[in-house]
Design a protein around this motif. Structure first.
Motif, mmCIF file in Angstrom:
data_model
loop_
_atom_site.group_PDB
_atom_site.id
_atom_site.type_symbol
_atom_site.label_atom_id
_atom_site.label_comp_id
_atom_site.label_asym_id
_atom_site.label_seq_id
_atom_site.Cartn_x
_atom_site.Cartn_y
_atom_site.Cartn_z
ATOM 1 N N GLU A 148 0.697 -0.933 0.180
ATOM 2 C CA GLU A 148 -0.266 0.649 -0.161
ATOM 3 C C GLU A 148 1.034 1.663 -0.037
ATOM 4 O OE1 GLU A 148 -3.227 2.144 2.547
ATOM 5 O OE2 GLU A 148 -2.245 0.516 3.074
ATOM 6 N N LYS A 149 1.972 1.557 0.468
ATOM 7 C CA LYS A 149 2.749 2.405 0.517
ATOM 8 C C LYS A 149 3.933 2.675 -0.331
ATOM 9 C CE LYS A 149 0.810 3.452 5.303
ATOM 10 N NZ LYS A 149 -0.020 4.476 5.309
ATOM 11 N N VAL A 150 3.839 1.229 -0.880
ATOM 12 C CA VAL A 150 5.207 1.097 -1.826
ATOM 13 C C VAL A 150 3.983 2.421 -3.615
ATOM 14 C CG1 VAL A 150 5.917 0.198 -4.051
ATOM 15 C CG2 VAL A 150 6.153 -0.227 -1.722
ATOM 16 N N ARG A 151 2.875 2.006 -3.532
ATOM 17 C CA ARG A 151 1.761 1.978 -4.235
ATOM 18 C C ARG A 151 1.420 3.654 -3.987
ATOM 19 N NH1 ARG A 151 -1.881 -1.257 -3.864
ATOM 20 N NH2 ARG A 151 -2.993 -0.427 -2.307
ATOM 21 N N LEU A 152 1.414 4.457 -2.994
ATOM 22 C CA LEU A 152 1.026 5.873 -2.566
ATOM 23 C C LEU A 152 2.606 6.338 -3.043
ATOM 24 C CD1 LEU A 152 -0.612 8.189 -1.397
ATOM 25 C CD2 LEU A 152 0.546 7.415 0.867
ATOM 26 N N LEU A 153 3.808 5.721 -2.625
ATOM 27 C CA LEU A 153 4.710 6.598 -2.699
ATOM 28 C C LEU A 153 4.986 7.017 -4.569
ATOM 29 C CD1 LEU A 153 7.805 5.982 -0.318
ATOM 30 C CD2 LEU A 153 6.059 8.027 -1.134
ATOM 31 N N THR A 154 5.021 5.595 -4.989
ATOM 32 C CA THR A 154 5.692 6.347 -6.469
ATOM 33 C C THR A 154 4.589 6.483 -7.242
ATOM 34 O OG1 THR A 154 4.714 3.783 -6.598
ATOM 35 C CG2 THR A 154 6.560 3.683 -6.279
ATOM 36 N N GLU A 155 2.724 6.066 -7.118
ATOM 37 C CA GLU A 155 1.846 7.297 -7.724
ATOM 38 C C GLU A 155 1.606 9.220 -7.351
ATOM 39 O OE1 GLU A 155 -2.696 7.729 -7.487
ATOM 40 O OE2 GLU A 155 -2.189 6.185 -6.893
ATOM 41 N N ILE A 156 2.794 8.885 -6.418
ATOM 42 C CA ILE A 156 2.518 10.485 -5.898
ATOM 43 C C ILE A 156 3.916 10.927 -7.122
ATOM 44 C CG2 ILE A 156 3.427 12.076 -4.310
ATOM 45 C CD1 ILE A 156 1.855 10.976 -2.001
ATOM 46 N N GLY A 157 5.061 10.335 -6.855
ATOM 47 C CA GLY A 157 6.382 11.028 -7.661
ATOM 48 C C GLY A 157 5.921 10.572 -9.019
ATOM 49 N N GLU A 158 4.807 9.741 -9.594
ATOM 50 C CA GLU A 158 4.563 10.188 -11.250
ATOM 51 C C GLU A 158 4.355 11.228 -11.276
ATOM 52 O OE1 GLU A 158 5.093 5.481 -12.411
ATOM 53 O OE2 GLU A 158 3.670 5.710 -11.603
ATOM 54 N N ARG A 159 3.325 10.840 -10.427
ATOM 55 C CA ARG A 159 2.080 12.608 -10.690
ATOM 56 C C ARG A 159 3.411 14.316 -10.498
ATOM 57 N NH1 ARG A 159 -1.326 10.835 -8.589
ATOM 58 N NH2 ARG A 159 -2.379 10.323 -10.150
ATOM 59 N N GLN A 160 4.179 13.662 -9.187
ATOM 60 C CA GLN A 160 4.608 14.838 -9.259
ATOM 61 C C GLN A 160 6.015 15.509 -10.606
ATOM 62 O OE1 GLN A 160 7.060 14.397 -5.481
ATOM 63 N NE2 GLN A 160 5.562 14.936 -4.242
ATOM 64 N N ILE A 161 6.309 14.273 -11.360
ATOM 65 C CA ILE A 161 7.189 14.581 -12.786
ATOM 66 C C ILE A 161 6.549 15.044 -13.241
ATOM 67 C CG2 ILE A 161 8.680 13.154 -14.079
ATOM 68 C CD1 ILE A 161 9.945 14.586 -12.005
ATOM 69 N N GLN A 162 4.727 15.154 -13.333
ATOM 70 C CA GLN A 162 3.906 15.622 -14.441
ATOM 71 C C GLN A 162 3.444 16.806 -14.041
ATOM 72 O OE1 GLN A 162 0.203 13.180 -14.599
ATOM 73 N NE2 GLN A 162 1.426 10.103 -15.114
ATOM 74 N N VAL A 163 3.549 17.169 -13.017
ATOM 75 C CA VAL A 163 2.856 18.437 -12.846
ATOM 76 C C VAL A 163 4.148 19.510 -12.489
ATOM 77 C CG1 VAL A 163 2.265 19.941 -10.628
ATOM 78 C CG2 VAL A 163 0.788 17.959 -10.710
ATOM 79 N N ILE A 164 4.865 19.066 -12.127
ATOM 80 C CA ILE A 164 6.607 19.817 -12.308
ATOM 81 C C ILE A 164 7.569 18.833 -13.365
ATOM 82 C CG2 ILE A 164 7.752 21.586 -11.500
ATOM 83 C CD1 ILE A 164 6.133 21.243 -8.150
ATOM 84 N N PRO A 165 7.575 19.092 -14.617
ATOM 85 C CA PRO A 165 7.676 18.378 -15.359
ATOM 86 C C PRO A 165 9.273 18.786 -15.251
ATOM 87 C CG PRO A 165 6.588 18.870 -16.600
ATOM 88 C CD PRO A 165 6.394 19.763 -15.813
ATOM 89 N N ASP A 166 9.676 19.530 -14.354
ATOM 90 C CA ASP A 166 11.203 20.558 -14.959
ATOM 91 C C ASP A 166 11.841 20.188 -12.587
ATOM 92 O OD1 ASP A 166 9.913 22.503 -13.718
ATOM 93 O OD2 ASP A 166 11.490 24.028 -14.229
ATOM 94 N N LEU A 167 11.336 19.843 -12.474
ATOM 95 C CA LEU A 167 11.509 19.395 -10.462
ATOM 96 C C LEU A 167 13.028 19.113 -10.350
ATOM 97 C CD1 LEU A 167 10.145 20.052 -8.212
ATOM 98 C CD2 LEU A 167 9.424 16.543 -8.603
ATOM 99 N N PHE A 168 13.874 17.663 -11.302
ATOM 100 C CA PHE A 168 14.628 17.830 -10.418
ATOM 101 C C PHE A 168 15.577 19.122 -11.168
ATOM 102 C CE2 PHE A 168 12.836 13.220 -10.583
ATOM 103 C CZ PHE A 168 12.483 13.489 -9.544
#
Length: 499
Positions: A148-168
């Motif tokens: 459950e927590k793996v799914r939560l973390l990775t879902e958020i990680g993928e969405r953050q890159i969609q929202v801010i493509p230049d996040l890194f």
């Protein structure tokens, strides 16, 4: 529980061991020898298979017989630096201890060995080097996270890159945090800089200091050629000050800060409904505020009374609808699970009322017993939900948000959080808070202006240097010039290191 262990080789890891034990036992105390231990549990586990660098074993027997609780053996591996091997020892030792305590107590820890505030930072570091499936496997196998927590973390990680493509790659820009340290009243769970604004003679002096900071920091940003990504007004409650005072601050910011009209996001916390007026909404609209927060925390009136929020449920709804009517189309609401005397029934009511309003984003907090809060200092006076009930409340909220089109987009954890859970920000697509992502994941420098504001300055090696302003308005009012100039020197040194 008292813990007996061989301290040799553990000097670097005592904090990590302590925090893992705290997941299972409310009271944890170090002792020097096994003979001093008062309590132990039974069981044994060896986890040499978890790491090529270290063999770790954990024993749980009657510690009065002389058994130690933790033992490790180094296995130096060629090709790994000392720091890499140190991190591996820490991780493996934590995993050994966690598995043993889970076996001994029957209590599962869905976050595995992660006890810090920002688990997303770990995932980000992985994402920059490996595909997401490898990241998922490491979170499961090495850090012992539940599915459950793996799914939560990775879902958020993928969405953050969609929202801010230049996040890194945002480290050569900055964001601004404006701290307004006043509120109508102080909430029982709060440890933020928040002072009762009623009859407070320090407000004018504070605003003078904040204007000075805005002018000096704006000038420095212009000279440094730095762009501003986001601006966030927090506190306290920024809308506690008068509409004219807000207007003057916005005017000063637009005059001093380069490119302010082109920032990606401008947020104002209007968290206390009793501070919202048509005049303040008009000021925010005129200066381009595109996101606000109105925070009910709960829709049970007796709860609001208990925690010291002097607004009514009716007022929350009325002010939300007023903001809608006056054109605010990006509204966040904060909810807190596990507030005193609240359980499943109260959460069901809160979710029904939230469904009537459907804000664009929803931040769901789990109550945390912060050391300096009135709630913690008077904990015996409050009844709060048990671990299993908090887990069910989290499940209900996750289901409700998914059903209503909200996706998780950032999260963080806190010490002493009920049920070892987390705080999650949910948003409808396109309404994710950029500042929340950038700030929580520490992807760029945040310059804090105002009372209690903390500047978090990114340096080239990825570390973060903190520079806090005074929390007390009286101290701030007498020292803002000195703090501002010192802060600018720290910022300048960080820029020099970037080259």
């Amino acid at each position: 529980m008292k813990i007996a262990l061989e301290r040799v080789g553990f000097e670097d890891f005592l904090t990590e061991i302590y925090h893992i034990c705290k997941l299972f036992y409310e009271e944890v105390e170090w002792v020097e020898t096994p003979e001093q231990a008062e309590l132990a549990v039974r069981g044994e586990i060896a986890v040499s298979s978890l790491s090529p660098v270290i063999e770790a074993s954990v024993r749980h027997e009657d510690l009065r017989t002389g058994q130690t609780i933790v033992r490790t053996e180094r296995r130096p591996v060629k090709g790994r630096t000392d720091e890499e091997q140190r991190r591996e020892r820490k991780r493996t030792l934590g995993a050994a201890l966690l598995l043993a305590l889970q076996e001994a107590t029957g209590m599962e820890q869905p976050w595995g060995i992660l006890t810090g505030v920002r688990p997303m930072k770990l995932l980000h570091n992985m994402m920059m080097q490996e595909p997401m499936e490898t990241c998922r496997e490491k979170l499961r196998e090495e850090y012992l996270l539940s599915e459950e927590k793996v799914r939560l973390l990775t879902e958020i990680g993928e969405r953050q890159i969609q929202v801010i493509p230049d996040l890194f790659s945002l480290d050569r820009q900055v964001s601004l945090y404006i701290g307004i340290p006043f509120c109508p009243t102080k909430c029982a769970y709060c440890t933020f800089p928040a002072y009762d604004i009623r009859g407070n003679g320090l407000v004018d002096g504070f605003l003078t200091g904040l204007h000075y900071e805005i002018l000096r920091v704006g000038s420095w940003l212009t000279q440094a050629g730095l762009k501003v990504t986001t601006v966030y007004w927090g506190g306290g409650t920024p809308t506690s000050i008068e509409a004219g005072q807000m207007d003057a601050l916005f005017a000063a910011m637009h005059e001093a800060v380069p490119g302010l009209a082109k920032v990606r996001e401008l947020t104002v916390e209007a968290g206390r409904p009793d501070t919202i007026t048509p005049a303040k909404i008009e000021v925010m609209k005129r200066w381009g505020v595109d996101r606000i927060s109105i925070n009910p925390q709960s829709f049970t009136q007796s709860t609001l009374d208990t925690i010291g929020r002097h607004h009514t449920v009716k007022e929350t709804v009325e002010k939300f609808l007023l903001c809608r009517e006056l054109g605010m189309n990006n509204i966040n609401m904060d909810l807190i699970l596990g507030l005193p005397n609240e359980g499943i029934r109260e959460l069901e009511l809160t979710l029904r009322e939230t469904e009537r309003l459907l804000p664009e984003s929803l931040t769901v907090h789990t109550l945390s017993f912060k050391r300096a809060s009135r709630l913690t200092q008077q904990r015996d006076s409050y009844e709060v939900a048990e671990r299993d009930e908090i887990q069910e409340m989290m499940r209900m909220t996750s289901h409700w948000t998914a059903l209503h089109g909200y996706n998780p987009y950032y999260m963080y954890r806190q010490k002493n959080i009920l049920g070892n859970q987390e705080n999650v920000g949910y948003a409808q697509t396109g309404f994710e808070s950029l500042y929340n992502i950038i700030m929580m994941e520490e992807r760029q420098t945040i310059i804090g202006l105002g009372c209690g504001a903390v500047s978090k300055i990114l340096v080239p090696d990825g570390a973060v240097e903190r520079f806090p302003n005074p929390k007390d308005p009286a101290v701030y009012n007498g020292a803002y010039k000195d703090y501002t100039e010192r802060k600018l020197k720290v910022l300048e040194q960080a820029m020099i290191r970037y080259g």
